[in-house]
Design a protein around this motif. Structure first.
Motif, PDB file in Angstrom:
ATOM      1  N   PHE A   1      61.611  45.128  54.021  1.00 57.24           N
ATOM      2  CA  PHE A   1      60.293  45.680  54.472  1.00 57.24           C
ATOM      3  C   PHE A   1      61.042  46.855  55.319  1.00 57.24           C
ATOM      4  CE2 PHE A   1      57.823  46.232  58.460  1.00 57.24           C
ATOM      5  CZ  PHE A   1      56.665  46.443  57.713  1.00 57.24           C
TER       6      PHE A   1
ATOM      7  N   PRO B   1      61.562  42.888  46.086  1.00 53.30           N
ATOM      8  CA  PRO B   1      61.712  43.971  47.221  1.00 53.30           C
ATOM      9  C   PRO B   1      62.943  43.554  48.085  1.00 53.30           C
ATOM     10  CG  PRO B   1      59.773  42.676  47.653  1.00 53.30           C
ATOM     11  CD  PRO B   1      60.182  42.164  46.256  1.00 53.30           C
TER      12      PRO B   1
ATOM     13  N   TYR C   1      40.894  43.188  49.345  1.00 55.68           N
ATOM     14  CA  TYR C   1      42.308  43.561  48.874  1.00 55.68           C
ATOM     15  C   TYR C   1      43.124  43.015  50.048  1.00 55.68           C
ATOM     16  CZ  TYR C   1      46.471  46.332  47.775  1.00 55.68           C
ATOM     17  OH  TYR C   1      47.728  46.823  47.744  1.00 55.68           O
TER      18      TYR C   1
ATOM     19  N   MET D   1      55.811  46.440  48.630  1.00 50.84           N
ATOM     20  CA  MET D   1      56.426  45.474  48.148  1.00 50.84           C
ATOM     21  C   MET D   1      55.664  44.327  47.246  1.00 50.84           C
ATOM     22  SD  MET D   1      57.610  44.592  52.156  1.00 50.84           S
ATOM     23  CE  MET D   1      58.139  42.925  51.963  1.00 50.84           C
ATOM     24  N   ASP D   2      54.491  44.148  47.608  1.00 46.40           N
ATOM     25  CA  ASP D   2      53.415  43.500  46.548  1.00 46.40           C
ATOM     26  C   ASP D   2      53.338  44.062  45.258  1.00 46.40           C
ATOM     27  OD1 ASP D   2      52.951  42.033  48.725  1.00 46.40           O
ATOM     28  OD2 ASP D   2      51.130  42.237  49.120  1.00 46.40           O
ATOM     29  N   VAL D   3      53.257  45.383  45.181  1.00 45.25           N
ATOM     30  CA  VAL D   3      52.977  45.964  43.779  1.00 45.25           C
ATOM     31  C   VAL D   3      54.482  45.736  43.134  1.00 45.25           C
ATOM     32  CG1 VAL D   3      53.834  48.451  44.059  1.00 45.25           C
ATOM     33  CG2 VAL D   3      52.001  47.741  42.533  1.00 45.25           C
TER      34      VAL D   3
ATOM     35  N   LEU E   1      50.795  49.850  53.877  1.00 43.10           N
ATOM     36  CA  LEU E   1      51.362  50.461  52.848  1.00 43.10           C
ATOM     37  C   LEU E   1      52.692  49.953  52.425  1.00 43.10           C
ATOM     38  CD1 LEU E   1      50.776  52.554  50.562  1.00 43.10           C
ATOM     39  CD2 LEU E   1      51.967  54.270  51.744  1.00 43.10           C
TER      40      LEU E   1
ATOM     41  N   MET F   1      55.766  42.067  60.465  1.00 40.26           N
ATOM     42  CA  MET F   1      55.813  42.957  59.533  1.00 40.26           C
ATOM     43  C   MET F   1      55.214  44.350  60.108  1.00 40.26           C
ATOM     44  SD  MET F   1      57.532  41.329  57.104  1.00 40.26           S
ATOM     45  CE  MET F   1      57.318  41.974  55.570  1.00 40.26           C
TER      46      MET F   1
ATOM     47  N   MET G   1      53.868  46.666  53.058  1.00 41.12           N
ATOM     48  CA  MET G   1      53.565  45.510  52.362  1.00 41.12           C
ATOM     49  C   MET G   1      52.790  45.688  51.004  1.00 41.12           C
ATOM     50  SD  MET G   1      52.102  43.077  55.486  1.00 41.12           S
ATOM     51  CE  MET G   1      51.437  44.219  56.570  1.00 41.12           C
ATOM     52  N   ALA G   2      52.162  46.630  50.990  1.00 42.97           N
ATOM     53  CA  ALA G   2      51.375  46.812  49.684  1.00 42.97           C
ATOM     54  C   ALA G   2      52.516  47.084  48.460  1.00 42.97           C
ATOM     55  CB  ALA G   2      50.444  47.998  49.536  1.00 42.97           C
TER      56      ALA G   2
ATOM     57  N   MET H   1      51.755  55.510  43.254  1.00 42.08           N
ATOM     58  CA  MET H   1      52.569  54.198  43.582  1.00 42.08           C
ATOM     59  C   MET H   1      53.131  53.363  42.767  1.00 42.08           C
ATOM     60  SD  MET H   1      51.758  51.796  46.813  1.00 42.08           S
ATOM     61  CE  MET H   1      50.448  50.633  46.461  1.00 42.08           C
ATOM     62  N   THR H   2      52.368  52.871  41.837  1.00 41.67           N
ATOM     63  CA  THR H   2      52.626  51.926  40.622  1.00 41.67           C
ATOM     64  C   THR H   2      53.824  52.550  39.610  1.00 41.67           C
ATOM     65  OG1 THR H   2      50.248  51.326  40.772  1.00 41.67           O
ATOM     66  CG2 THR H   2      51.500  50.571  38.976  1.00 41.67           C
TER      67      THR H   2
ATOM     68  N   LEU I   1      64.902  40.934  53.351  1.00 41.60           N
ATOM     69  CA  LEU I   1      64.561  40.014  52.203  1.00 41.60           C
ATOM     70  C   LEU I   1      65.733  39.934  51.212  1.00 41.60           C
ATOM     71  CD1 LEU I   1      60.865  41.426  51.660  1.00 41.60           C
ATOM     72  CD2 LEU I   1      61.646  39.203  53.182  1.00 41.60           C
TER      73      LEU I   1
ATOM     74  N   THR J   1      48.141  53.991  56.740  1.00 40.75           N
ATOM     75  CA  THR J   1      48.612  54.448  55.444  1.00 40.75           C
ATOM     76  C   THR J   1      48.263  53.779  54.389  1.00 40.75           C
ATOM     77  OG1 THR J   1      50.823  53.525  55.817  1.00 40.75           O
ATOM     78  CG2 THR J   1      50.460  55.773  56.457  1.00 40.75           C
ATOM     79  N   LEU J   2      47.972  52.644  54.226  1.00 39.52           N
ATOM     80  CA  LEU J   2      47.362  51.833  53.219  1.00 39.52           C
ATOM     81  C   LEU J   2      45.901  52.223  53.191  1.00 39.52           C
ATOM     82  CD1 LEU J   2      47.518  49.787  50.987  1.00 39.52           C
ATOM     83  CD2 LEU J   2      47.215  47.820  52.637  1.00 39.52           C
TER      84      LEU J   2
ATOM     85  N   VAL K   1      47.280  42.395  51.489  1.00 41.22           N
ATOM     86  CA  VAL K   1      48.627  42.706  51.372  1.00 41.22           C
ATOM     87  C   VAL K   1      49.632  41.827  52.078  1.00 41.22           C
ATOM     88  CG1 VAL K   1      48.042  44.810  50.512  1.00 41.22           C
ATOM     89  CG2 VAL K   1      48.899  44.493  52.868  1.00 41.22           C
ATOM     90  N   GLY K   2      50.901  41.710  51.535  1.00 43.76           N
ATOM     91  CA  GLY K   2      51.642  41.000  52.434  1.00 43.76           C
ATOM     92  C   GLY K   2      52.528  39.703  51.656  1.00 43.76           C
TER      93      GLY K   2
ATOM     94  N   GLU L   1      44.906  49.814  42.296  1.00 44.05           N
ATOM     95  CA  GLU L   1      44.177  50.164  40.936  1.00 44.05           C
ATOM     96  C   GLU L   1      42.976  49.239  40.682  1.00 44.05           C
ATOM     97  OE1 GLU L   1      47.287  50.120  41.264  1.00 44.05           O
ATOM     98  OE2 GLU L   1      48.171  52.259  40.665  1.00 44.05           O
TER      99      GLU L   1
ATOM    100  N   SER M   1      55.014  39.083  50.033  1.00 41.68           N
ATOM    101  CA  SER M   1      56.388  39.115  50.145  1.00 41.68           C
ATOM    102  C   SER M   1      56.986  38.713  51.688  1.00 41.68           C
ATOM    103  CB  SER M   1      57.327  40.200  49.693  1.00 41.68           C
ATOM    104  OG  SER M   1      56.534  40.859  48.355  1.00 41.68           O
TER     105      SER M   1
ATOM    106  N   LYS N   1      56.649  43.278  43.402  1.00 36.35           N
ATOM    107  CA  LYS N   1      56.360  41.700  43.056  1.00 36.35           C
ATOM    108  C   LYS N   1      55.311  41.642  41.693  1.00 36.35           C
ATOM    109  CE  LYS N   1      56.580  37.328  45.354  1.00 36.35           C
ATOM    110  NZ  LYS N   1      56.364  36.575  46.583  1.00 36.35           N
ATOM    111  N   HIS N   2      54.252  42.291  41.866  1.00 34.37           N
ATOM    112  CA  HIS N   2      53.351  42.060  40.773  1.00 34.37           C
ATOM    113  C   HIS N   2      53.745  42.556  39.268  1.00 34.37           C
ATOM    114  CE1 HIS N   2      49.164  42.156  39.456  1.00 34.37           C
ATOM    115  NE2 HIS N   2      49.301  43.139  39.133  1.00 34.37           N
TER     116      HIS N   2
END
Lengths: 291, 381
Positions: free
Chosen positions: B278, B275, A232, B265-267, B260, A244, B262-263, B364-365, B247, A155-156, A234-235, A277, A237, B269-270
């Motif tokens: 997971f 978060p 890019y 959670m990252d956004v 997605l 994961m 993980m992405a 998403m953002t 977490l 999905t990513l 991810v991960g 983005e 956290s 955090k960003h």
């Protein structure tokens, strides 16, 4: 052009249970040239307008497929991959999730000997927009163009592709290489094909925690790839030692963290996005106007 | 799935790898009688799925059963790297003349199992690998053929020049491969493999990680699972087709797909949020699954806002929306909710949600930013 699959690629679907049958229909609607299905016990019937055989060997003899996509359940999937490869297809795409890692390790040796390429397992497959889709991606978000996409995720990949498409950057071929510790082709194998492909102008690699594939890709890009590459990962956290979702996404050492990967990619002059983005911005900087 | 030392040693014993004849106990009283049975001195060892037990005070050498009682009493209940000690292994103490390392794991790059051996055992092997890589010897294993005798000897003679010890070690290596292969492990490790003063070779510690994908082949292994409370939550989630890791943040996340998730959670955090978990709801999205997922999220008392991020592929947005509406009818919660939905059947999904009074976002953002804002508001009230 595109890599690995185009509108003429003759595709066989192995495993026509609920998922396999559904996605076979979706692929066919997208325009994929499906020539055969394989499902033990359903030989002699037909589904969605293509003939079904009991075994891959029977299907290959009658329909001469070049590519096979696997929807067979995990306990039988490794054997199904071998069946496809031994029947003579040159590319096997394994969508199935949950195949034991040691079983994969055993079969990749044989696939190498046979000269069969493997995408996956535990992957969404690949798509050359407007030509062919071999896998489970939602076709509608893809747009034909010049960006190659290689990702470890499902999905990513859609998220990245969707934003690329919305921003006007279509794709030559997009690939989910799979989320397991042992997969067939990796970034480097696809990068080499994208380098040769005339339609591809830039490649986006989408990585995640676990393993060191991204570092291997970065070194390969530095040495062998002339086209621009954007990364890019991810991960950030993810806690150490935790799986994961993907069997491959475990922080197993200092090298497999996002930070280590991003630092290594940048060291090899590959720009890395922090967010989806930013991927679009980095692609835009390198391709100039919208394509 | 990680095994504890006493379980790993039991498996090693089944495969013929020499291990001390220890006893697993759960109380100080049992530790005392184990020490009487084994004959002192004994080693009392905390059983947790984490390294660094010795440094944390979880391993004690004692000379009498009374001391074993005291040691057990102090170690039981201890917190080692957030694992609570509930079991101990009482092993006979031995006279160690040298400590070595032998392990097998899958080399992702080579896509093969590889055996590693080193004469620098008894310490953190990753440290050895980082600082003095020349002290670790490797042998790739063709998994169809298995580790062959000459390959094991090649490695064993890197550790020992003495023939008897080298051959004994090669034999342990062959058995370790049989074990790795027989149980579909992702990691087996003996650290230390000890040379005793009488010249014998024995595995003083044992580590095994099983491949979760292969558990269907080894149903009996499932019974060895000893989950901690947080793992129990993850296991319950898995039985509902959910992949969950808790977490310590305050924004609960529900996403389809691991990458997605993980992405997402990252956004978060960003953008300055944290978060809480997971949570991958996977490919298909029955209402039941979404209900279980919501229950999981709201059961975490740290959660101040929930962000649901769905990119419809195989997963259909209308299915998730229906499940979510069903879940919200069933679960009463004041926790604010942000939904981002796009992809397959998004119009239908967004309509179902809006009929229920939820406005779904498409970006998403934007969704992450809104969830952070709502979590912050919850904190102020």
């Amino acid at each position: 052009m595109s890599i690995l699959i185009d509108k003429n690629t003759r595709v066989m679907v192995q495993g026509l249970g609920r998922d396999g049958s559904f996605h076979a229909e979706q692929m066919k609607e997208y325009g994929t040239n499906i020539v055969a299905g394989v499902h033990p016990g359903k030989g002699g019937s037909s589904i969605h307008g293509f003939p079904v055989f009991n075994t891959a060997e029977d299907a290959a003899r009658e329909t001469d497929p070049e590519c096979s996509v696997i929807f067979v359940p995990a306990p039988f999937a490794a054997d199904a991959i071998l069946a496809g490869a031994n029947a003579g297809v040159k590319l096997v795409v394994a969508v199935t999730e949950g195949i034991p890692v040691l079983d994969m390790s055993k079969i990749v040796i044989e696939l190498n000997e046979l000269g069969t390429c493997l995408a996956g397992p535990n992957c969404p497959g690949l798509i050359s927009p407007d030509k062919s889709k071999v896998g489970i991606m939602p076709g509608g978000i893809f747009k034909r163009g010049s960006v190659g996409v290689i990702s470890r995720s499902g999905t990513l990949t859609y998220e990245v592709v969707n934003q690329l498409s919305l921003a006007g950057y279509g794709q030559s071929t997009a690939i989910g290489m799979g989320g397991d510790p042992v997969v067939g082709m990796k970034y480097n194998d696809y990068l080499e094909l994208f380098e040769e492909d005339r339609e591809t102008e830039l490649v986006v690699i989408v990585g995640e925690i676990g393993g060191t594939d991204e570092q291997d890709a970065a070194s390969f890009v530095k040495d062998r790839i002339s086209k621009p590459v954007v990364g890019y990962v991810v991960g950030r956290s993810a806690p150490p030692g935790k799986r994961m979702g993907h069997a491959g996404a475990i922080i197993s050492g200092a090298d497999s963290t996002v930070e280590a990967k991003v630092a290594f990619l940048r060291e090899k002059d590959i720009p890395v996005a922090d967010t989806v983005e930013q991927i679009i911005d980095l692609v835009g900087d390198r391709l100039g106007g919208r394509n | 799935m990680k095994l504890e030392e006493f379980q790993a040693k039991k498996l090693f014993r089944e495969y013929g790898i020499p291990v001390p004849d220890g006893i697993m106990v759960t109380t100080a009283e049992e530790a005392r009688s184990a020490a009487e049975k084994i004959e002192c001195p004994v080693v009392v060892k905390a059983q947790v799925q984490a390294g660094g037990r010795g440094k944390a005070g979880g391993v004690k050498l004692v000379k009498t059963p009374a001391e074993a009682y005291m040691a057990a009493d102090s170690i039981l209940g201890m917190d080692i790297k957030s694992f609570r000690v509930e079991r101990l292994l009482v092993d006979p103490a031995v006279s160690i003349a040298g400590e070595y390392y032998v392990g097998i794991t899958i080399d992702r790059r080579k896509k093969l199992p590889v055996m590693m051996a080193s004469a620098s055992g008894g310490v953190d092997i990753e440290k050895v690998a980082a600082e003095t890589p020349e002290k670790i010897f490797f042998q790739e294993i063709n998994p169809e053929r298995g580790l062959r005798s000459f390959e094991a000897k090649q490695l064993a003679f890197q550790l020992f020049t003495d023939k008897r010890k080298a051959l004994a070690t090669a034999s342990v290596m062959m058995k370790l491969w049989d074990c790795f292969h027989g149980i579909d492990a992702s990691l087996v490790e003996i650290n230390p493999l000890a040379k005793l003063e009488d010249g014998s070779i024995i595995a003083l510690d044992a580590k095994i990680v099983l491949d979760d994908n292969a558990m269907f082949k080894h149903p009996v292994m499932e019974e060895m699972r000893l989950p901690t409370p947080s793992e129990q939550k993850e296991l319950d989630a898995r039985s509902h087709g959910l992949s969950y890791v808790q977490l310590d943040g305050d924004i609960g996340c529900m996403v389809n797909g691991a990458g997605l998730a993980m992405a997402t959670m990252d956004v978060i955090k960003h953008l300055g949020g944290t978060p809480a978990n997971f949570l991958d709801i996977g490919g298909s999205s029955s209402p039941e699954k979404v209900i279980h997922a919501m229950e999981l999220l709201v059961s975490d008392s740290n959660v101040k806002a929930v962000f649901i991020n769905v990119f419809g592929g195989i997963t259909r947005c209308d299915d998730v929306a229906s499940g979510l509406v069903a879940a919200l009818r069933e679960i009463q919660t004041d926790i604010p909710l942000v939904v981002r939905m796009t992809g397959t059947n998004e119009e239908e999904g967004i309509r179902i949600l809006s009929d229920f009074g939820i406005t779904a976002l498409k970006d998403m953002t934007e969704g992450a930013r809104e969830a952070i804002r709502l979590a912050g508001e919850g904190g102020c009230s």
